[in-house]
Design an enzyme around this catalytic site. Structure first.
Site, PDB file in Angstrom:
ATOM      1  N   ARG A 350      -0.012  -3.280  -7.404  1.00  0.00           N
ATOM      2  CA  ARG A 350       1.009  -2.735  -8.268  1.00  0.00           C
ATOM      3  C   ARG A 350       2.126  -3.846  -8.877  1.00  0.00           C
ATOM      4  O   ARG A 350       2.568  -4.387  -8.170  1.00  0.00           O
ATOM      5  CB  ARG A 350       1.531  -1.642  -7.326  1.00  0.00           C
ATOM      6  N   ASP A 489       3.426  12.811  -3.939  1.00  0.00           N
ATOM      7  CA  ASP A 489       2.383  12.304  -4.935  1.00  0.00           C
ATOM      8  C   ASP A 489       1.254  13.139  -4.977  1.00  0.00           C
ATOM      9  O   ASP A 489       0.458  13.077  -6.182  1.00  0.00           O
ATOM     10  CB  ASP A 489       1.916  11.202  -4.668  1.00  0.00           C
ATOM     11  N   LYS A 632      -2.377  12.195   6.110  1.00  0.00           N
ATOM     12  CA  LYS A 632      -1.542  11.787   5.100  1.00  0.00           C
ATOM     13  C   LYS A 632      -0.894  13.262   4.446  1.00  0.00           C
ATOM     14  O   LYS A 632      -0.278  13.973   5.511  1.00  0.00           O
ATOM     15  CB  LYS A 632      -2.283  11.188   4.002  1.00  0.00           C
ATOM     16  N   THR A 705       6.878   0.808   4.062  1.00  0.00           N
ATOM     17  CA  THR A 705       6.874   2.309   3.617  1.00  0.00           C
ATOM     18  C   THR A 705       8.211   2.797   3.876  1.00  0.00           C
ATOM     19  O   THR A 705       9.223   2.141   4.496  1.00  0.00           O
ATOM     20  CB  THR A 705       6.072   2.937   5.133  1.00  0.00           C
TER      21      THR A 705
HETATM   22  C1  GLC Z   1       3.911   7.201  -0.611  1.00  0.00           C
HETATM   23  C2  GLC Z   1       4.494   6.891  -1.558  1.00  0.00           C
HETATM   24  C3  GLC Z   1       5.790   7.718  -1.988  1.00  0.00           C
HETATM   25  C4  GLC Z   1       5.569   9.034  -2.041  1.00  0.00           C
HETATM   26  C5  GLC Z   1       4.794   9.590  -0.620  1.00  0.00           C
HETATM   27  C6  GLC Z   1       4.492  10.914  -0.323  1.00  0.00           C
HETATM   28  O1  GLC Z   1       4.376   7.112   0.536  1.00  0.00           O
HETATM   29  O2  GLC Z   1       4.833   5.390  -1.705  1.00  0.00           O
HETATM   30  O3  GLC Z   1       6.264   7.387  -3.357  1.00  0.00           O
HETATM   31  O4  GLC Z   1       6.613   9.660  -1.958  1.00  0.00           O
HETATM   32  O5  GLC Z   1       3.835   8.701  -0.595  1.00  0.00           O
HETATM   33  O6  GLC Z   1       3.555  11.149  -1.445  1.00  0.00           O
END
Ligand code: GLC
Length: 797
Positions: A350, A489, A632, A705
């Site tokens: 990125r 996201d 996740k 993170t």
């Molecule tokens: C990842 C991304 C972050 C986002 C999170 C939740 O940690 O880097 O920007 O807020 O995922 O989706």
């Protein structure tokens, strides 16, 4: 099972079993020259960018190979091993290994057959080269003949991806030379005297403090056919054959043969960097002084320990102390420096800083180094577009006033980001507020800062425009639109779909704006913000509450996400915790939603992002469905959110609950179950697999993170209750009832605070008495005006 322990005084994590369940890494260097090193010396180095400035080759997903290897060979017996346990991997019954990860350095100690080695890896302060210093001691009774080999596998070119996949090209642009004390690698060297000299790169791998006995610059010659890093043919033979690379794969390998009398020690250093020949020569000459590495490692300690010393806590919980005093804090600086760039699971492709990521990361260091935070904060503010939205990705070479933006095709091709995020600019409110209240520097609001595309305004106006951006992007029911996505996201709510998380962020933004307006005597803005707060409060009340919870969002088809009775994803964590953080939910209601969270989302390793996981009932924009259940965003324990959970419980004064959540996901507390968690016990990860997974408790995505900063804020503002405002500091610890006593030493606006908290009644929050230098305060608030250079503060809960 435990693989190591913390040394609080040295601020080191000491790995005593090298066969850790995953490579346990450390970060060395600075944004100018970065290096990642595992406890077995695996990892890679790069100039500025892990993807575009790669020096050392590293193969993702192949354990942690290769790396920075030092081989040792007994020239009488022919037996050989490595200064880190791997890559040779001797039998651990005979090979004693200790790895000490510290602040900006990593040291590997080994004892094998009466020879002690100590390899220290670091990047000196403000430098763009790295040092592998080796000390060898003969601990036996007989003289020894020992060969030392240093080995590094260079990339063929700086672009990681090209180096990995485009061998038909990259292998033919590079070659190596031997220059007395070093291997020189050149890339595109024919361009040296041509117009395009910028295409030339040169790297070197050198030896200082000992003569080079033999050398090699060709990987195949070093390793030998059908061999690996664990058994290179040249180490086995005890000599490097002098082959240099011309096409195919370069490496730097240098050998020195030593004799050690009983008790004798020697010290030498391997050096690596992207340097021209003359610079390499000068560096090698400098490191002939064998005392230099000790001094440079000390400089690193002085720098880091100095920063970390700005908050020192001594609580009854050792793990909390390890994390808050050293490791969580250090991780906050590392993420602050590197954003989401290079790690052992991502090459850092990125090309810039994620807006929300970085604005969040800044929060993690404000209590330790507000001025360092300010520099980046201004940089991020200058990436806000004139209409108030923020660039989703801020390029490393960001040029305020001249940037293209998501409306422009060029921005989309350069960054891959097609549109605005609903939340990006709103993260400025908590971050700016934290900076202003930590420092008292309210004048910052009047500072002119450029916009990304054109023009400039005071910070105050930037904030006002961030609110405008949200107000200009409302969706159905007049709530803030979810746009491309919000913090999550994986949530695509559609063009007119709306996000409840963003509604709370906006509500919080109104509140911060009210406080700023009040201090500026700007009654018009204060009134306007109060009205907006009321208006949006009423909409949230009407549209975002269902039965016993706040819902997560409403899609453009008017489907409510996260309502009771939904077969999947019926309860979401963030709207509950943010209802409290934003100041929206009154206390009793806050307690009720948090109790619901505790009952339905909490697990052994933390609370889930939502539950039940999606399998069959996801709405169209619920991209989390792509992940396995409990992984996740699909019902995993997304650890960033634990910080908000801790903060929310602490704001409610429920210290026991806050600390229970803290411990569930605290890496140090999981030290004894390292084989379940897998990752470094001194580092937060992005997420932990939850109840649906056969591997519940396993954690992923180390080091870089947002978890680092949100948990840090949860600890500092939440549990420790250090809550500054413009004029002073409020002390509101929220701790477990069992904490009868604890202390904090904090630097606040250049002054020293020595805070003693006494809790004889075993309360979880509250203040019965607060004295500052013997004088009793009216409540738990300390006005900055009463502070002296050094202050004794006693809070009785
Ligand atoms: C990842 C991304 C972050 C986002 C999170 C939740 O940690 O880097 O920007 O807020 O995922 O989706």
């Amino acid at each position: 099972m435990q693989y190591g322990h913390f040394d609080a005084a040295a601020r080191e994590y000491i790995i005593t079993r090298p066969d850790t369940p995953a490579p346990w890494a450390n970060y060395l260097g600075s944004p100018a020259y970065g290096a990642i090193i595992s406890n077995n010396a695996g990892g890679y180095s790069f100039v500025k960018s892990g993807a575009a400035g790669r020096l050392i080759r590293y193969r993702f997903n192949e354990q942690d190979r290769p790396g920075r290897y030092i081989y040792l060979r007994d020239d009488e017996s022919g037996d050989y091993w490595s200064a880190s346990w791997q890559p040779v991997g001797k039998d651990l019954d005979q090979y004693r290994s200790v790895c000490r990860h510290g602040t900006g350095y990593t040291i590997m100690e080994a004892d094998y057959k009466d020879l002690r080695s100590e390899a220290s890896y670091y990047v000196p302060m403000d430098a763009d080269h790295e040092v592998w210093r080796l000390k060898l001691t003969n601990t036996g009774a007989a003289a020894r003949k020992i060969s030392v080999f240093g080995f590094v596998e260079f990339t063929c070119e700086s672009f990681y991806e090209q180096d990995q996949v485009n061998l038909q090209y990259t292998q033919f642009i590079t070659r190596t030379y031997f220059k007395d004390q070093f291997i020189l690698q050149t890339i595109n060297e024919n361009c040296l005297n041509a117009v395009n000299e910028s295409r030339v790169d040169t790297r070197f791998f050198g030896l200082a403090g000992a003569p080079v006995t033999s050398y090699c610059g060709d990987r195949a010659a070093f390793l030998g056919g059908y061999r690996d890093y664990g058994n290179p043919v040249s180490v086995e033979k005890g000599r490097l054959d002098g082959t240099l690379n011309y096409n195919l794969n370069p490496c730097g390998a240098l050998h020195t043969a030593l004799t050690l009398k009983p008790g004798e020690s020697v010290s030498l250093a391997f050096l690596l960097g992207q340097k021209r020949e003359a610079e390499a020569q000068a560096l090698i000459a400098r490191y002939k002084d064998s005392g230099l590495p000790d001094q440079e490692i000390n400089d690193l300690k002085t720098y880091w320990h100095g920063k970390l010393a700005n908050l020192k806590v001594e609580t009854p919980d050792e793990n909390f102390n390890h994390m808050v005093n050293t490791w969580n804090a250090y991780q906050c600086f590392i993420t602050f420096n590197w954003s989401r760039a290079a790690s052992l699971v991502y090459c850092g492709q990125r090309n810039g800083y994620g807006y929300r990521d970085t604005v969040q990361d800044i929060q993690g260091i404000i209590h330790l180094d507000p001025e360092m935070a300010l520099e980046k904060l201004k940089f991020m503010i200058s990436a806000q577009v004139n209409h108030g939205g923020a660039l989703p990705l801020v390029k490393y070479n960001h040029n305020p006033g001249h940037e293209n933006k998501p409306e422009d095709a060029s921005y989309r091709t350069e960054t891959g980001h097609p549109s605005y995020r609903a939340d990006d600019a709103l993260w400025l409110f908590p971050t700016v507020w934290k900076y202003i209240t930590e420092t008292g520097n309210i004048a910052l609001l009047d500072e002119e800062i450029p916009y990304a595309d054109s023009g400039a305004d005071t910070l105050y106006k930037h904030l006002d425009k961030a609110i405008d951006f949200s107000l200009n992007h409302l969706g159905i029911h007049g709530l803030p639109a979810g746009l491309h996505a919000d913090w999550n996201d994986c949530l695509r709510l559609g063009a007119n779909g709306v996000s409840v998380f963003v509604a709370f962020q906006l509500y919080y933004a109104f509140e911060i704006m009210i406080r700023c307006a009040r201090h500026k005597g700007d009654a018009a803005t204060e009134t306007r913000m109060n009205e907006l707060k009321k208006k949006f409060g009423a909409i949230i009340e009407e549209r975002c509450w269902d039965t016993d919870r706040f819902v997560r969002g409403i899609t453009e088809r008017d489907e409510v996400v996260g309502k009771p009775g939904d077969p999947e994803a019926s309860l979401w964590l963030n709207p509950q915790s943010w209802s409290i953080i934003s100041g929206f939910a009154p206390r009793e209601r806050g307690k009720a939603v948090m109790d619901l969270v505790y009952r339905q989302l909490n697990t052994t390793y933390g609370a889930r992002l939502m539950a039940p996981s999606y399998r069959r009932h996801a709405f169209e924009g619920a991209l989390a469905l792509l992940f396995n259940p409990s992984t996740k965003e699909n019902g995993g324990i997304f650890l960033q959110t634990q910080g908000w959970l801790i903060l929310a419980e602490a704001l409610l004064g429920r210290g026991g609950r806050a600390f229970e959540y803290y411990l569930e996901s605290c890496p140090a507390a999981q030290n004894p179950i390292a084989q379940t968690r897998l990752l470094e016990p001194y580092v937060y990860s992005q997420f932990t697999e939850s109840v649906d997974s056969p591997f519940e408790g396993r954690s992923h995505v180390h080091w870089l993170t947002g978890t680092a900063s949100t948990v840090m804020v949860g600890c500092v503002e939440g549990i420790l209750g250090l809550r500054p405002d413009i004029n002073g500091l409020r002390l509101s610890p929220a701790v477990p009832a069992s904490w009868k006593n604890f202390t904090m030493e904090k630097t606040f606006r250049g002054k020293k605070l020595r805070i003693q908290v006494q809790n004889p009644q075993g309360r979880e929050s509250g203040c019965r008495k607060l004295t500052v230098n013997g004088v009793e305060m009216a409540d738990n608030y300390i006005s900055a005006s009463v502070l002296k250079a050094d202050n004794e503060i006693i809070l009785e809960m």
